[in-house]
Structure formats: C-alpha cells, structure tokens
Motif scaffolding. Structure first.
Motif, short mmCIF file in Angstrom:
data_model
loop_
_atom_site.label_atom_id
_atom_site.label_comp_id
_atom_site.label_asym_id
_atom_site.label_seq_id
_atom_site.Cartn_x
_atom_site.Cartn_y
_atom_site.Cartn_z
N UNK A 189 107.75 113.75 -23.89
CA UNK A 189 107.44 115.12 -24.30
C UNK A 189 108.08 115.46 -25.64
N UNK A 190 109.32 115.01 -25.83
CA UNK A 190 110.01 115.32 -27.08
C UNK A 190 109.44 114.52 -28.24
N UNK A 191 108.93 113.32 -27.97
CA UNK A 191 108.34 112.51 -29.03
C UNK A 191 107.13 113.19 -29.66
N UNK A 192 106.50 114.11 -28.93
CA UNK A 192 105.35 114.84 -29.47
C UNK A 192 105.77 116.07 -30.26
N UNK A 193 107.04 116.41 -30.21
CA UNK A 193 107.53 117.62 -30.87
C UNK A 193 108.57 117.22 -31.92
N UNK A 194 108.09 116.57 -32.96
CA UNK A 194 108.97 116.07 -34.01
C UNK A 194 108.35 116.31 -35.37
N UNK A 195 109.18 116.15 -36.38
CA UNK A 195 108.76 116.21 -37.77
C UNK A 195 109.69 115.30 -38.56
N UNK A 196 109.24 114.77 -39.67
CA UNK A 196 110.13 113.94 -40.47
C UNK A 196 111.31 114.76 -40.97
N UNK A 197 112.47 114.15 -40.98
CA UNK A 197 113.70 114.83 -41.38
C UNK A 197 113.64 115.23 -42.84
N UNK A 198 114.43 116.23 -43.19
CA UNK A 198 114.55 116.62 -44.59
C UNK A 198 115.12 115.44 -45.39
N UNK A 199 114.58 115.14 -46.55
CA UNK A 199 115.04 113.98 -47.32
C UNK A 199 116.53 114.01 -47.66
N UNK A 200 117.12 115.21 -47.72
CA UNK A 200 118.55 115.29 -48.05
C UNK A 200 119.43 114.89 -46.89
N UNK A 201 118.86 114.74 -45.69
CA UNK A 201 119.67 114.45 -44.50
C UNK A 201 119.55 113.01 -44.02
N UNK A 202 118.90 112.16 -44.80
CA UNK A 202 118.93 110.73 -44.46
C UNK A 202 118.51 109.93 -45.68
N UNK A 203 118.86 108.63 -45.67
CA UNK A 203 118.29 107.74 -46.68
C UNK A 203 118.03 106.38 -46.06
N UNK A 204 117.14 105.63 -46.71
CA UNK A 204 116.69 104.35 -46.20
C UNK A 204 117.74 103.26 -46.46
N UNK A 205 117.84 102.34 -45.49
CA UNK A 205 118.67 101.15 -45.60
C UNK A 205 117.76 99.91 -45.55
N UNK A 206 118.37 98.77 -45.60
CA UNK A 206 117.59 97.53 -45.51
C UNK A 206 117.01 97.35 -44.11
N UNK A 207 115.94 96.58 -44.03
CA UNK A 207 115.33 96.20 -42.75
C UNK A 207 114.85 97.40 -41.94
N UNK A 208 114.30 98.40 -42.64
CA UNK A 208 113.74 99.59 -42.00
C UNK A 208 114.77 100.43 -41.23
N UNK A 209 116.04 100.23 -41.52
CA UNK A 209 117.05 101.11 -40.93
C UNK A 209 117.18 102.37 -41.78
N UNK A 210 117.72 103.43 -41.20
CA UNK A 210 117.99 104.65 -41.94
C UNK A 210 119.41 105.13 -41.63
N UNK A 257 121.56 108.52 -41.12
CA UNK A 257 121.39 109.95 -40.87
C UNK A 257 122.68 110.69 -41.24
N UNK A 258 122.53 111.86 -41.84
CA UNK A 258 123.68 112.65 -42.25
C UNK A 258 123.74 114.01 -41.55
N UNK A 259 123.11 114.12 -40.38
CA UNK A 259 123.11 115.41 -39.68
C UNK A 259 124.42 115.69 -38.98
N UNK A 260 125.20 114.67 -38.68
CA UNK A 260 126.50 114.90 -38.04
C UNK A 260 127.49 113.86 -38.53
N UNK A 261 128.73 114.01 -38.10
CA UNK A 261 129.80 113.17 -38.59
C UNK A 261 129.73 111.71 -38.19
N UNK A 262 128.83 111.36 -37.27
CA UNK A 262 128.67 109.95 -36.92
C UNK A 262 127.98 109.16 -38.04
N UNK A 263 127.14 109.84 -38.83
CA UNK A 263 126.40 109.19 -39.92
C UNK A 263 125.76 107.89 -39.43
N UNK A 264 124.99 107.98 -38.37
CA UNK A 264 124.45 106.80 -37.69
C UNK A 264 123.56 105.97 -38.60
#
Length: 377
Positions: A7-28, A30-37
């Motif tokens: 249900x949640x997968x249908x209620x999404x939108x791409x993140x704001x570009x300022x809150x993530x950036x791309x890494x190698x091998x299709x990883x990203x 995230x800067x939304x919280x202190x974990x910076x996953x």
C-alpha cells in the motif's frame, strides 16, 4: 488484501534532489536523518519508508496515518501562542526504535508486525482545509518522525502558509544540515526529544547522540523557535550526572530554551520500569535550574509538581502563565510578551493578546470542541 508495504509503495514520490545523491552501483545516499543511509537498489533505509528504486530515492507521499486536534501545550510548546489549537498529522515510520515509544503503532508500523496502522489518502489542501475548519492556528507534523517524511511535510506547510497558519515539527532531532535547510523556510516551531545525554543509550534506541546535539545547535542558530523535551525514565536517563551534563549543554546554547521534563509510564516494550514520580521531576527541575536554565516545565503529572507547570518571570518570579496540565488558568503577559510587573522580555512567539483556549485536551477533527473563555487579568 495487500500488505502495508504494498500500500505504501503506491503512495510515493521521488525525493527532493537536495536530500539525496547517487552513489556507484545504483546506490543512493539519503540525507533525511542522521543515519545518512547508503541505500542499495531495491532496499529501504533504516527508517523503512525511504527506499531506492532503480537508483532514485522514493519517499512517502499523499497519505496520513491519522490526524488530531491538540492544544499546542500538548506538543509541548509553552512559549508559542499559548491556548492555540494545533492540528496534528503524521505518517508512518521512524529512524529510531525506542522500546517505550507512545506512538509505536505509527512509528514502528513497518518494523513491528504488531504495529498495524493503515494509511489514509490525503492532500495538502485537504489537511489545511480541515485545520482551518477546526479553528487551528498551527499545523504540526508529529506521531512518526517528521524528518523522514520532510518532502510531504513541506508540501503541506506551503499550503498552510498560504492559509495564514503557523507550522511545527515534533521530532527526535536526528537531523542533518541538508534536511534542516530544506525545511527551514517553511517551519516556525521545532520540538526536539533529547532522550538522553549518553551515546550508549542512543545506541540502544537505534541512533547516535552526535547528530541530535548538532541539530539542536543548528535549529537554534537558524532562528526557529525550539523547545526541548526529556522523558525522564528511572534507571535510564535520570542520574544526576547525566542531567547536569544535559542541562549544561542546553544552557550553553541558550538559557532561554524551554526544557520540559516529563513523567514516564510503562508503554510498548518497556513494562518493567517504574513510573516517574513527582519527586523525580522536581529533582531534575532543580538540576536544570542550577545549570542556569530559566524556563523549566515538569509535565504529565498535573497538579503534583507545584509551580513547575507555570511560566514565571526569571527576573521578578511573577507568575505569567498559570497552568494545570494543558489547561491555561491565567495569562498575564503583555501584548509585547513582557512581564507586567518588571517589564522583563520573555522569549517566545507570543500572540498580541490571549484569545482564549479552544480545548485543553485532544479531540478528533470534525468533533465539536469545548470552548474555554479565559481572559487575562
């Protein structure tokens, strides 16, 4: 019946570009919280709600897990328009997993199979319309961790600002410079739960203390109105040494930051710890006072903590706002936010006059509230 994840997968939108950036091998990253996953393709971050789809980060959108009308004092904000109605909404998920969470049904919905909370379709326009219809002055993102759903909160807050409403976060404070800059233009008030002053305790809750302390400093420097809450848990965060370090940290940033110490009661997975007593709160309040904090509030035990429910002038000790729980018994601040006795300026975000209190307890939208008419002397 689709799963909650589906249900949640249908209620999404791409993140704001300022809150993530791309890494190698299709990883990203995230800067939304202190974990910076660093999130691999097809996986979610620690929060369980921000996930990588094909090398792009997708985030929650278009729903709430519920809404409620609260007195602003419940958030708690004691120095931000006392008596105002705060229309509160939230989503699902959290970047921490506190064993005593009182909102675990929403915050742990994707982590704990016993936490079942279904999303309800919503739009920024509908939420703001409901808030205005109820007579709310403030719209607050709460019930889960709002930082991890910042894109949705900002979209709602933009609509709220257009309608003349104020906005607030009720948050664990586990932020980053990127996410705080992102929400800053649309946010007025920020409540941070400073859960401990021991990094080992934060590791038990699924985080680190460093990002929380950095965020508190940054929020204050940004000029947002900030209030701090510490849920006082016997045997966990109530040692005199820890409380001295915690209150000293806050006083060093500003002695004018309100500090709320609230009483714990058994909840969720923490059922073998005794409840906080009035004596526990009074002891903590005295430690905060010794550290130099000027505005200390003891909560969750109405009528049992003396004057620590009230706002008093630090210069002449005049009682300016008398409270019992969330109920405002008396309001004596001047229109300029000053003490009527000594003219001392009281920091906060005050209305030009006290206009009464719509409610001193939560209620669901569309239910009739009980109007209190309380005039200042």
């Amino acid at each position: 019946m689709p799963t909650l994840r589906a249900m949640l997968d249908e209620r999404v939108r791409e993140a704001d570009p300022s809150l993530y950036h791309a890494l190698e091998n299709d990883r990203v990253r995230c800067f939304a919280c202190g974990h910076c996953c660093p999130i691999p393709n097809g996986q979610a971050g620690v929060c369980k709600v921000r996930y990588n789809r094909g090398g792009a980060l997708y985030v929650p959108w278009g729903y709430t897990a519920g809404s409620q009308c609260d007195p602003i004092e419940k958030k708690p904000f004691f120095h931000a328009h006392p008596g105002a109605l705060a229309f509160s909404f939230g989503m699902l998920g959290c970047d921490l997993h506190c064993g005593y969470c009182q909102n675990w049904v929403t915050s742990q919905a994707l982590r704990d199979p016993d936490a079942v909370s279904l999303p309800q379709e919503a739009s920024p326009e509908s939420l703001v319309a409901d808030a205005v219809a109820q007579g709310a002055k403030v719209l607050v993102s709460t019930y889960n961790e709002p930082l991890i759903t910042s894109e949705w909160a900002v979209s709602v807050f933009k609509e709220a600002k257009s309608a003349g409403l104020l906005t607030g976060f009720v948050s664990n404070g586990n932020g980053t410079p990127q996410v705080l800059e992102y929400v800053r233009p649309w946010l007025d008030f920020y409540k941070v739960d400073l859960k401990s002053f021991d990094d080992r305790h934060y590791h038990e809750l699924g985080g680190r203390i460093g990002p929380i302390l950095d965020s508190i400093r940054r929020i204050h420097q940004m000029g947002l109105w900030i209030e701090i809450v510490t849920l006082l848990i016997p045997g966990f965060n109530d040692s005199p040494d820890e409380l001295r370090r915690l209150t000293g940290f806050l006083a060093e940033i500003s002695p004018d930051i309100p500090w709320h110490i609230t009483a714990f009661h058994a909840d969720y997975k923490m059922n073998d710890t005794r409840s906080t007593t009035p004596e526990d709160l009074l002891r903590a309040a005295e430690i905060g006072q010794q550290a130099g904090l000027r505005y200390i509030y003891a909560g969750n035990l109405p009528g049992r903590v003396g004057h620590w429910e009230d706002t008093r002038c630090p210069q002449c000790s005049e009682t300016l706002i008398a409270r019992h729980g969330y109920f405002i018994k008396d309001y004596r601040l001047t229109s300029e936010g000053r003490c009527p006795n000594c003219a001392g300026k009281i920091p906060g975000r005050w209305s030009a006059k006290f206009e009464g209190q719509i409610t001193d307890r939560p209620f669901l939208p569309h239910n009739h509230s009980r109007l209190f008419t309380i005039t200042s002397r």
